[in-house]
Design an enzyme around this catalytic site. Structure first.
Site, PDB file in Angstrom:
ATOM      1  N   THR A 147       1.006  -1.342  -0.634  1.00 13.95           N
ATOM      2  CA  THR A 147      -0.084   0.434   0.655  1.00 13.95           C
ATOM      3  C   THR A 147       0.914   1.468   0.350  1.00 13.95           C
ATOM      4  O   THR A 147       2.168   0.816   0.267  1.00 13.95           O
ATOM      5  CB  THR A 147      -1.256  -0.050   1.141  1.00 13.95           C
ATOM      6  OG1 THR A 147       0.059  -0.224   2.267  1.00 13.95           O
ATOM      7  CG2 THR A 147      -1.958  -1.272   0.870  1.00 13.95           C
ATOM      8  N   THR A 169       1.339   4.590   1.293  1.00 16.12           N
ATOM      9  CA  THR A 169       2.154   4.837   2.602  1.00 16.12           C
ATOM     10  C   THR A 169       2.860   4.722   2.924  1.00 16.12           C
ATOM     11  O   THR A 169       3.930   4.438   3.654  1.00 16.12           O
ATOM     12  CB  THR A 169       1.166   5.798   3.440  1.00 16.12           C
ATOM     13  OG1 THR A 169       0.899   6.458   2.867  1.00 16.12           O
ATOM     14  CG2 THR A 169       1.838   5.815   5.132  1.00 16.12           C
ATOM     15  N   CYS A 170       2.628   2.579   3.569  1.00 16.73           N
ATOM     16  CA  CYS A 170       3.089   2.148   4.050  1.00 16.73           C
ATOM     17  C   CYS A 170       4.600   1.385   2.814  1.00 16.73           C
ATOM     18  O   CYS A 170       5.542   1.611   4.165  1.00 16.73           O
ATOM     19  CB  CYS A 170       2.446   0.423   4.230  1.00 16.73           C
ATOM     20  SG  CYS A 170       1.132   1.003   5.084  1.00 16.73           S
ATOM     21  N   SER A 171       4.075   1.917   1.833  1.00 14.68           N
ATOM     22  CA  SER A 171       5.788   1.011   1.197  1.00 14.68           C
ATOM     23  C   SER A 171       6.703   2.414   0.727  1.00 14.68           C
ATOM     24  O   SER A 171       7.713   2.155   0.318  1.00 14.68           O
ATOM     25  CB  SER A 171       5.239   0.475  -0.569  1.00 14.68           C
ATOM     26  OG  SER A 171       4.370  -1.247  -0.409  1.00 14.68           O
ATOM     27  N   VAL A 182       8.051   1.906   5.360  1.00 21.14           N
ATOM     28  CA  VAL A 182       9.270   0.310   6.139  1.00 21.14           C
ATOM     29  C   VAL A 182      10.414   1.077   5.284  1.00 21.14           C
ATOM     30  O   VAL A 182      11.268   1.194   6.581  1.00 21.14           O
ATOM     31  CB  VAL A 182       8.109  -0.346   5.252  1.00 21.14           C
ATOM     32  CG1 VAL A 182       9.746  -1.587   4.961  1.00 21.14           C
ATOM     33  CG2 VAL A 182       7.068  -1.194   5.542  1.00 21.14           C
TER      34      VAL A 182
END
Length: 163
Positions: A48, A50-52, A56
């Site tokens: 996703t 924001t996560c990627s 992270v």
């Protein structure tokens, strides 16, 4: 259930991952965290935006600084299966310190009290975005996001909390 908080002991639970030889493994959270200072951070989903692109990579980039502040391990969990987590981890070829662990059925996320219902967006039950610092299983820092925000759970914010 109330969300995990400072002073709480993190619950035990089983998470899945692939080892260096591509064998599927199961690990108890307590076996990964007992006697150590760890960062346990969670994201709503693999791949996703924001996560990627932010969450992270921040922990990957700041890993050495975090370790210099006494952190033994950095553990990422997401409500995805271990196959997805393995493929997601491969997209970060420079990662040497962040462990990608799967909470496929969200059991551990529920135990933390950090589930997020994204069914209306077609994503089902996911995890709130969060970052915990735990020392020998005790939560010392609990940075929990509300909704889809990304303000307090970044590697930068965790670094500030370790000063």
């Amino acid at each position: 259930m109330a969300p995990i908080a400072v002073g709480d002991k993190i619950p035990d639970g089983t998470l899945a991952y692939f080892d260096e030889e591509s064998n599927l493994q199961q690990a108890s959270v307590h076996s990964l965290a007992a006697g150590k200072k760890i960062i346990l951070f969670g994201v709503p989903g693999a791949f996703t935006p924001t996560c990627s692109l932010k969450h992270v990579p921040g922990f990957i980039e700041k890993a050495e600084e975090l370790k210099a502040k006494g952190v033994d391990d950095i553990i990422l969990i997401s409500v995805n299966d271990p196959f997805v987590m393995r493929e997601w981890a491969k997209t970060y070829p420079n990662n040497k310190n962040v462990k990608f662990l799967a909470d496929g059925s969200a059991k551990y996320t529920h135990a933390l009290g950090l589930e997020l219902d994204l069914a209306e967006k077609g994503l089902g039950i996911r995890s709130r975005r969060f970052a915990l610092v735990c020392d020998n299983l005790e939560v010392k820092v609990a940075n929990l996001e509300e909704g889809g925000s990304f303000e307090v759970s970044s590697a930068e914010e965790i670094l500030k909390s370790l000063d």
